[in-house]
Design a protein around this motif. Structure first.
Motif, PDB file in Angstrom:
ATOM      1  N   MET A   1      41.931  31.859  43.318  1.00 48.80           N
ATOM      2  CA  MET A   1      41.711  32.745  42.179  1.00 48.80           C
ATOM      3  C   MET A   1      40.903  33.940  42.660  1.00 48.80           C
ATOM      4  N   ASP A   2      41.444  35.155  42.462  1.00 52.41           N
ATOM      5  CA  ASP A   2      40.683  36.335  42.870  1.00 52.41           C
ATOM      6  C   ASP A   2      41.143  37.551  42.078  1.00 52.41           C
ATOM      7  N   TRP A   3      40.244  38.532  41.974  1.00 52.18           N
ATOM      8  CA  TRP A   3      40.574  39.795  41.334  1.00 52.18           C
ATOM      9  C   TRP A   3      39.663  40.895  41.852  1.00 52.18           C
ATOM     10  N   ARG A   4      40.033  42.133  41.586  1.00 53.53           N
ATOM     11  CA  ARG A   4      39.218  43.296  41.932  1.00 53.53           C
ATOM     12  C   ARG A   4      39.126  44.197  40.717  1.00 53.53           C
TER      13      ARG A   4
ATOM     14  N   THR B   1      36.274  47.398  38.707  1.00 56.18           N
ATOM     15  CA  THR B   1      35.003  48.105  38.672  1.00 56.18           C
ATOM     16  C   THR B   1      34.121  47.443  37.628  1.00 56.18           C
ATOM     17  N   GLY B   2      32.816  47.691  37.677  1.00 57.99           N
ATOM     18  CA  GLY B   2      31.954  47.044  36.697  1.00 57.99           C
ATOM     19  C   GLY B   2      30.564  47.632  36.630  1.00 57.99           C
ATOM     20  N   ILE B   3      29.919  47.424  35.483  1.00 62.14           N
ATOM     21  CA  ILE B   3      28.533  47.818  35.252  1.00 62.14           C
ATOM     22  C   ILE B   3      27.657  46.588  35.471  1.00 62.14           C
ATOM     23  N   LEU B   4      26.663  46.719  36.322  1.00 68.30           N
ATOM     24  CA  LEU B   4      25.758  45.605  36.573  1.00 68.30           C
ATOM     25  C   LEU B   4      24.819  45.438  35.379  1.00 68.30           C
ATOM     26  N   LEU B   5      24.801  44.234  34.806  1.00 63.19           N
ATOM     27  CA  LEU B   5      23.940  43.959  33.664  1.00 63.19           C
ATOM     28  C   LEU B   5      22.590  43.402  34.104  1.00 63.19           C
ATOM     29  N   HIS B   6      22.607  42.405  34.965  1.00 64.14           N
ATOM     30  CA  HIS B   6      21.347  41.907  35.522  1.00 64.14           C
ATOM     31  C   HIS B   6      21.640  40.992  36.706  1.00 64.14           C
ATOM     32  N   THR B   7      20.588  40.665  37.434  1.00 61.66           N
ATOM     33  CA  THR B   7      20.700  39.773  38.585  1.00 61.66           C
ATOM     34  C   THR B   7      19.628  38.695  38.488  1.00 61.66           C
TER      35      THR B   7
ATOM     36  N   LEU C   1      33.981  45.799  42.634  1.00 60.11           N
ATOM     37  CA  LEU C   1      33.783  44.359  42.737  1.00 60.11           C
ATOM     38  C   LEU C   1      35.059  43.632  43.122  1.00 60.11           C
ATOM     39  N   SER C   2      34.887  42.637  43.965  1.00 61.23           N
ATOM     40  CA  SER C   2      35.952  41.660  44.215  1.00 61.23           C
ATOM     41  C   SER C   2      35.360  40.283  43.956  1.00 61.23           C
ATOM     42  N   TRP C   3      36.109  39.462  43.244  1.00 62.30           N
ATOM     43  CA  TRP C   3      35.640  38.114  42.894  1.00 62.30           C
ATOM     44  C   TRP C   3      36.646  37.097  43.379  1.00 62.30           C
ATOM     45  N   ARG C   4      36.138  35.977  43.902  1.00 58.44           N
ATOM     46  CA  ARG C   4      37.017  34.929  44.397  1.00 58.44           C
ATOM     47  C   ARG C   4      36.407  33.567  44.116  1.00 58.44           C
ATOM     48  N   ALA C   5      37.255  32.631  43.739  1.00 58.77           N
ATOM     49  CA  ALA C   5      36.810  31.255  43.521  1.00 58.77           C
ATOM     50  C   ALA C   5      37.976  30.315  43.803  1.00 58.77           C
ATOM     51  N   ARG C   6      37.665  29.074  44.116  1.00 58.42           N
ATOM     52  CA  ARG C   6      38.713  28.096  44.381  1.00 58.42           C
ATOM     53  C   ARG C   6      39.451  27.738  43.100  1.00 58.42           C
TER      54      ARG C   6
ATOM     55  N   THR D   1      32.051  40.155  46.251  1.00 54.99           N
ATOM     56  CA  THR D   1      31.673  41.192  47.196  1.00 54.99           C
ATOM     57  C   THR D   1      31.529  42.451  46.353  1.00 54.99           C
ATOM     58  N   ALA D   2      30.541  43.274  46.679  1.00 56.46           N
ATOM     59  CA  ALA D   2      30.233  44.426  45.837  1.00 56.46           C
ATOM     60  C   ALA D   2      29.939  45.653  46.690  1.00 56.46           C
TER      61      ALA D   2
END
Length: 241
Positions: free
Chosen positions: A1-4, A6-12, A56-61, A70-71
């Motif tokens: 599962m993955d996608w790319r 853009t995004g606004i960072l809300l918090h860390t 942003l790129s997001w990946r999960a099993r 990755t950002a």
């Protein structure tokens, strides 16, 4: 599962020794979290401030896993905010409210677009308070608690609208208010896109939107209190006046 996206960072928040969990708002994947390896490094940490625009790129099993990001920083909004207390309070309020009310992983592209444009006005203190008021109205609408300020809920009139019903969120004229006038919320012209939109009038309008934020939106989220960042913004705007 993955996608790319853009995004606004809300918090860390810190995760382990060197990683961060990022929570972001993206146009196609909504409010989304993930682990950023090495997020506390000197290279990345300065760019990971609330309001930052990220590639942003997001990946999960599996789709329901938290996954990893990755950002790549696209632009920072912290510089525009740090030089102005009102801008900083506004940045904190917007990111806190989005994190507070958005359902996880549910796209809201129209609200994303408005949020991005609002944050890009942080260096325009002459425009920002009015733009923020319009954004709160849009946020209420997007979350299912929009106000109907087009005509009187009692008489059907479209002029002389002076109040908002706290029960229905609809406009009311003085004639329609009758003996219930003391129980109604103010409807300043700026709330309907009219008038000069001075700070005092915007503050009155934010009292009305704030009622629905607290008593409808927050109540729908199991009575979680609104983020303190909104009250801090109101206080800063009031101090400016």
């Amino acid at each position: 599962m993955d996608w790319r996206d853009t995004g606004i960072l809300l918090h860390t928040r810190k995760h382990g020794e060197t990683s961060l969990i990022l929570e972001v708002f993206t146009p196609r994947h909504g409010r989304h979290a993930g682990v950023l390896r090495g997020g506390t490094s000197r290279k990345l940490a300065p760019h990971l401030q609330p309001g930052a625009q990220l590639d942003l790129s997001w990946r999960a099993r599996l789709e329901d896993h938290i996954g990893s990001f990755t950002a790549e920083p696209e632009r920072s909004r912290a510089a525009a905010a740090l030089g102005d207390r009102l801008a900083l309070a506004g940045l904190n309020a917007v990111t806190a409210l989005l994190a507070f009310c958005l359902p996880e992983r549910e796209p809201h592209p129209a609200l994303y677009d408005r949020s991005e444009k609002l944050l890009d006005l942080l260096d325009r203190p002459d425009l920002w308070p009015l733009a923020y008021l319009h954004w709160e109205l849009a946020l209420l609408e997007e979350m299912g608690f929009g106000l109907d300020l087009t005509q009187c809920a009692v008489t059907g009139a479209t002029e002389g609208l002076d109040y908002v019903s706290p029960r229905s969120g609809r406009a009311v004229t003085t004639r329609g208010a009758g003996e219930w006038v003391d129980r109604l919320l103010p409807l300043p012209p700026v709330l309907r896109g009219e008038g000069e939109a001075g700070d005092a009038e915007i503050l009155t309008a934010l009292e009305t939107t704030g009622f629905f934020m607290e008593n409808r939106l927050a109540a729908d989220l199991r009575d979680k209190p609104l983020p303190p960042a909104r009250a801090a913004l109101i206080a800063r705007l009031r101090a400016r006046g």
